[in-house]
Motif scaffolding. Structure first.
Motif, PDB file in Angstrom:
ATOM      1  N   VAL A 109      50.535  -5.784 -43.633  1.00 51.28           N
ATOM      2  CA  VAL A 109      50.138  -6.808 -44.601  1.00 51.28           C
ATOM      3  C   VAL A 109      48.679  -6.644 -44.998  1.00 51.28           C
ATOM      4  O   VAL A 109      48.291  -6.936 -46.120  1.00 51.28           O
ATOM      5  CB  VAL A 109      50.405  -8.220 -44.027  1.00 51.28           C
ATOM      6  CG1 VAL A 109      49.905  -9.312 -44.944  1.00 51.28           C
ATOM      7  CG2 VAL A 109      51.893  -8.388 -43.752  1.00 51.28           C
ATOM      8  N   TYR A 110      47.881  -6.163 -44.084  1.00 49.78           N
ATOM      9  CA  TYR A 110      46.461  -5.887 -44.273  1.00 49.78           C
ATOM     10  C   TYR A 110      45.665  -7.117 -44.715  1.00 49.78           C
ATOM     11  O   TYR A 110      44.772  -7.048 -45.543  1.00 49.78           O
ATOM     12  CB  TYR A 110      46.253  -4.719 -45.239  1.00 49.78           C
ATOM     13  CG  TYR A 110      45.000  -3.948 -44.931  1.00 49.78           C
ATOM     14  CD1 TYR A 110      44.902  -3.208 -43.770  1.00 49.78           C
ATOM     15  CD2 TYR A 110      43.903  -3.995 -45.778  1.00 49.78           C
ATOM     16  CE1 TYR A 110      43.750  -2.514 -43.463  1.00 49.78           C
ATOM     17  CE2 TYR A 110      42.740  -3.300 -45.477  1.00 49.78           C
ATOM     18  CZ  TYR A 110      42.679  -2.563 -44.328  1.00 49.78           C
ATOM     19  OH  TYR A 110      41.536  -1.882 -44.013  1.00 49.78           O
ATOM     20  N   ALA A 111      46.016  -8.267 -44.150  1.00 52.23           N
ATOM     21  CA  ALA A 111      45.210  -9.473 -44.336  1.00 52.23           C
ATOM     22  C   ALA A 111      44.113  -9.454 -43.273  1.00 52.23           C
ATOM     23  O   ALA A 111      44.149  -8.652 -42.343  1.00 52.23           O
ATOM     24  CB  ALA A 111      46.084 -10.717 -44.174  1.00 52.23           C
ATOM     25  N   THR A 112      43.157 -10.342 -43.400  1.00 54.66           N
ATOM     26  CA  THR A 112      42.093 -10.398 -42.400  1.00 54.66           C
ATOM     27  C   THR A 112      42.643 -10.937 -41.083  1.00 54.66           C
ATOM     28  O   THR A 112      43.686 -11.596 -41.040  1.00 54.66           O
ATOM     29  CB  THR A 112      40.937 -11.308 -42.860  1.00 54.66           C
ATOM     30  OG1 THR A 112      41.422 -12.651 -42.971  1.00 54.66           O
ATOM     31  CG2 THR A 112      40.354 -10.835 -44.178  1.00 54.66           C
ATOM     32  N   GLU A 113      41.915 -10.671 -40.013  1.00 55.41           N
ATOM     33  CA  GLU A 113      42.310 -11.185 -38.695  1.00 55.41           C
ATOM     34  C   GLU A 113      42.431 -12.703 -38.735  1.00 55.41           C
ATOM     35  O   GLU A 113      43.363 -13.277 -38.193  1.00 55.41           O
ATOM     36  CB  GLU A 113      41.290 -10.778 -37.642  1.00 55.41           C
ATOM     37  CG  GLU A 113      41.255  -9.303 -37.357  1.00 55.41           C
ATOM     38  CD  GLU A 113      40.084  -8.901 -36.472  1.00 55.41           C
ATOM     39  OE1 GLU A 113      39.202  -9.743 -36.202  1.00 55.41           O
ATOM     40  OE2 GLU A 113      40.058  -7.742 -36.038  1.00 55.41           O
ATOM     41  N   SER A 114      41.484 -13.347 -39.381  1.00 55.84           N
ATOM     42  CA  SER A 114      41.457 -14.806 -39.431  1.00 55.84           C
ATOM     43  C   SER A 114      42.679 -15.363 -40.169  1.00 55.84           C
ATOM     44  O   SER A 114      43.276 -16.348 -39.736  1.00 55.84           O
ATOM     45  CB  SER A 114      40.165 -15.274 -40.092  1.00 55.84           C
ATOM     46  OG  SER A 114      40.070 -16.664 -40.031  1.00 55.84           O
ATOM     47  N   VAL A 115      43.047 -14.740 -41.268  1.00 52.82           N
ATOM     48  CA  VAL A 115      44.204 -15.203 -42.044  1.00 52.82           C
ATOM     49  C   VAL A 115      45.483 -15.073 -41.223  1.00 52.82           C
ATOM     50  O   VAL A 115      46.277 -16.009 -41.130  1.00 52.82           O
ATOM     51  CB  VAL A 115      44.324 -14.425 -43.377  1.00 52.82           C
ATOM     52  CG1 VAL A 115      45.670 -14.666 -44.035  1.00 52.82           C
ATOM     53  CG2 VAL A 115      43.200 -14.814 -44.318  1.00 52.82           C
ATOM     54  N   LEU A 116      45.680 -13.918 -40.596  1.00 52.72           N
ATOM     55  CA  LEU A 116      46.901 -13.725 -39.814  1.00 52.72           C
ATOM     56  C   LEU A 116      46.908 -14.578 -38.545  1.00 52.72           C
ATOM     57  O   LEU A 116      47.959 -15.090 -38.160  1.00 52.72           O
ATOM     58  CB  LEU A 116      47.098 -12.247 -39.476  1.00 52.72           C
ATOM     59  CG  LEU A 116      47.546 -11.389 -40.656  1.00 52.72           C
ATOM     60  CD1 LEU A 116      47.686  -9.937 -40.236  1.00 52.72           C
ATOM     61  CD2 LEU A 116      48.840 -11.892 -41.255  1.00 52.72           C
ATOM     62  N   ALA A 117      45.759 -14.728 -37.905  1.00 54.13           N
ATOM     63  CA  ALA A 117      45.696 -15.604 -36.732  1.00 54.13           C
ATOM     64  C   ALA A 117      46.123 -17.017 -37.121  1.00 54.13           C
ATOM     65  O   ALA A 117      46.889 -17.664 -36.398  1.00 54.13           O
ATOM     66  CB  ALA A 117      44.290 -15.604 -36.134  1.00 54.13           C
ATOM     67  N   GLY A 118      45.643 -17.493 -38.259  1.00 58.32           N
ATOM     68  CA  GLY A 118      46.041 -18.819 -38.738  1.00 58.32           C
ATOM     69  C   GLY A 118      47.520 -18.901 -39.042  1.00 58.32           C
ATOM     70  O   GLY A 118      48.189 -19.876 -38.686  1.00 58.32           O
ATOM     71  N   LYS A 119      48.056 -17.869 -39.683  1.00 56.83           N
ATOM     72  CA  LYS A 119      49.488 -17.846 -40.002  1.00 56.83           C
ATOM     73  C   LYS A 119      50.331 -17.856 -38.731  1.00 56.83           C
ATOM     74  O   LYS A 119      51.382 -18.484 -38.681  1.00 56.83           O
ATOM     75  CB  LYS A 119      49.816 -16.607 -40.832  1.00 56.83           C
ATOM     76  CG  LYS A 119      51.280 -16.444 -41.143  1.00 56.83           C
ATOM     77  CD  LYS A 119      51.554 -15.220 -41.998  1.00 56.83           C
ATOM     78  CE  LYS A 119      53.044 -15.055 -42.158  1.00 56.83           C
ATOM     79  NZ  LYS A 119      53.504 -14.869 -43.478  1.00 56.83           N
ATOM     80  N   LEU A 120      49.850 -17.170 -37.697  1.00 53.90           N
ATOM     81  CA  LEU A 120      50.597 -17.063 -36.448  1.00 53.90           C
ATOM     82  C   LEU A 120      50.321 -18.209 -35.481  1.00 53.90           C
ATOM     83  O   LEU A 120      50.949 -18.318 -34.435  1.00 53.90           O
ATOM     84  CB  LEU A 120      50.279 -15.721 -35.770  1.00 53.90           C
ATOM     85  CG  LEU A 120      50.715 -14.497 -36.571  1.00 53.90           C
ATOM     86  CD1 LEU A 120      50.110 -13.228 -35.995  1.00 53.90           C
ATOM     87  CD2 LEU A 120      52.230 -14.402 -36.627  1.00 53.90           C
ATOM     88  N   GLY A 121      49.356 -19.062 -35.804  1.00 54.86           N
ATOM     89  CA  GLY A 121      49.076 -20.234 -34.981  1.00 54.86           C
ATOM     90  C   GLY A 121      48.295 -19.937 -33.717  1.00 54.86           C
ATOM     91  O   GLY A 121      48.452 -20.627 -32.713  1.00 54.86           O
ATOM     92  N   VAL A 122      47.461 -18.884 -33.755  1.00 55.67           N
ATOM     93  CA  VAL A 122      46.608 -18.562 -32.610  1.00 55.67           C
ATOM     94  C   VAL A 122      45.167 -18.484 -33.089  1.00 55.67           C
ATOM     95  O   VAL A 122      44.902 -18.356 -34.282  1.00 55.67           O
ATOM     96  CB  VAL A 122      47.020 -17.224 -31.938  1.00 55.67           C
ATOM     97  CG1 VAL A 122      48.434 -17.324 -31.380  1.00 55.67           C
ATOM     98  CG2 VAL A 122      46.894 -16.052 -32.882  1.00 55.67           C
ATOM     99  N   ASP A 123      44.222 -18.557 -32.149  1.00 55.30           N
ATOM    100  CA  ASP A 123      42.829 -18.447 -32.562  1.00 55.30           C
ATOM    101  C   ASP A 123      42.484 -16.970 -32.807  1.00 55.30           C
ATOM    102  O   ASP A 123      43.186 -16.062 -32.361  1.00 55.30           O
ATOM    103  CB  ASP A 123      41.878 -19.099 -31.560  1.00 55.30           C
ATOM    104  CG  ASP A 123      41.902 -18.434 -30.208  1.00 55.30           C
ATOM    105  OD1 ASP A 123      41.457 -17.281 -30.109  1.00 55.30           O
ATOM    106  OD2 ASP A 123      42.357 -19.083 -29.245  1.00 55.30           O
TER     107      ASP A 123
END
Length: 106
Positions: A75-89
């Motif tokens: 997907v090549y989104a930022t770490e922050s975007v994917l962490a938010g999508k996955l519900g983790v910090d």
């Protein structure tokens, strides 16, 4: 040497669709396409990959972290975007994807 713990592709498929935010877990062409669009591989290939690399990882890693790493690269989104999508910090996400990417997927 311990025997690898295999994860059935259907379990990977179901969990992968859940992480991707897809409510339907029916095994059909549309959902397989959705899975591949998030992880870049079929559930069967992910299951084989997990079997090959899991022995080299610490016990705190699971096949879910492999899905996170594959999603990050596909997907090549930022770490922050994917962490938010996955519900983790962000730190938890980073701690679990980079060892997999650097050692085995890069």
């Amino acid at each position: 040497m311990k025997l690898p713990f295999t994860v059935h592709p259907k379990i990977i498929f179901d969990r992968g669709l859940e992480l991707a935010g897809k409510p339907s877990r029916t095994l059909n062409k549309t959902n397989l396409t959705h899975f591949r669009s998030h992880y870049g591989a079929s559930p069967g290939v992910v299951a084989i990959l997990w079997t090959l690399i899991q022995d080299m990882l610490r016990r705190r890693f699971s096949f879910v972290h492999l899905l996170w790493a594959l999603m990050f690269m596909k997907v090549y989104a930022t770490e922050s975007v994917l962490a938010g999508k996955l519900g983790v910090d962000d730190d938890t996400f980073r701690t679990h994807i980079w060892p997999i990417i650097k050692k085995y997927l890069h």
